[in-house]
Design an enzyme around this catalytic site. Structure first.
Site: not given
Ligand code: GAR
Length: 209
Positions: A11, A13, A89, A91-92, A106, A108
């Site tokens: 966390g 970010n 982590m 996938i949506l 997002n 990356h």
């Protein structure tokens, strides 16, 4: 804007967003943090800063669709206008994304389209790249490949380990993620197909402006 932040781990970010809000650089609020792991250190950060959080785990639902619907329901209940994936982590799929069209971003740890997927920093080292970086992009059904909002480049040094490179990239992640949120919140971001344009952005001036 009401932000919903999705996390899975440390966390840092999330912390960068909290710091930008607390220092007045961002005028937004975090309405809810969703973690898909109950041991995520991100949860400690929520407790420390009195930010509401909820743990929603994939394995508690019979299908991915129901897992995603549960997250959507909470985000909608909290009036979330922008969803920020900050080290989330999982996938949506369409179930989630269709509830927030072009409202999910997002961070990356590579210059996409290079080094998509997991362990992007390790991929950059093993490829022998001399420059890598980080990207904030809109999330679409194409994994790690939605329209790019902002990128920062970071050199790869001969002496780098995965840890040292990840740390260098991370310090830029913490700058570009609040920057992207600020631009979106100010209504300055226009998306034309794959191309994202930011009104009046002084590109290259990374501190939040
Ligand atoms: C960050 O480096 C982020 O870019 C990466 O996970 C880390 C999370 O750190 N995300 C991805 O690789 C997504 N594909 P944090 O929990 O300290 O913010």
């Amino acid at each position: 804007m009401n932000l919903g932040v999705l996390v899975s781990g440390r966390g840092s970010n999330l912390q960068a967003i909290i710091d930008a809000i607390e220092s007045g650089k961002l005028q937004d609020r975090i309405s809810i943090v969703i973690s898909n792991r109950e041991k995520a250190y991100a949860i400690e950060r929520c407790k420390k800063h009195s930010i509401p959080y909820v743990v929603i785990k994939r394995k508690d639902f019979p299908s991915r669709e129901e897992f995603e619907r549960a997250m959507v329901d909470i985000l909608k209940e909290r009036g979330v206008e922008l969803v920020v994936l900050a080290g989330f982590m999982s996938i949506l799929t369409k179930t989630f994304l269709s509830a927030f069209p072009m409202k999910v971003i997002n961070i990356h740890p590579s210059l996409i389209p290079a080094f998509q997927g997991l362990n992007a920093q390790k991929q950059a080292l093993e490829y022998g790249a001399k420059i890598t970086g980080c990207t904030v992009h809109f999330v679409t059904e194409e994994l790690d490949n939605g329209p790019v909002i902002v990128q920062a480049c970071v050199p790869v040094l001969d002496t780098d380990t995965e840890e040292s490179l990840s740390e260098r990239i991370l310090s830029y992640e913490h700058r570009i993620l609040p920057q992207a949120i600020k631009w979106i919140s100010q209504g300055r971001v226009k998306v034309e197909g794959r191309i994202v344009k930011v009104e009046g952005a002084k590109y290259g001036t990374l501190p939040v402006n």
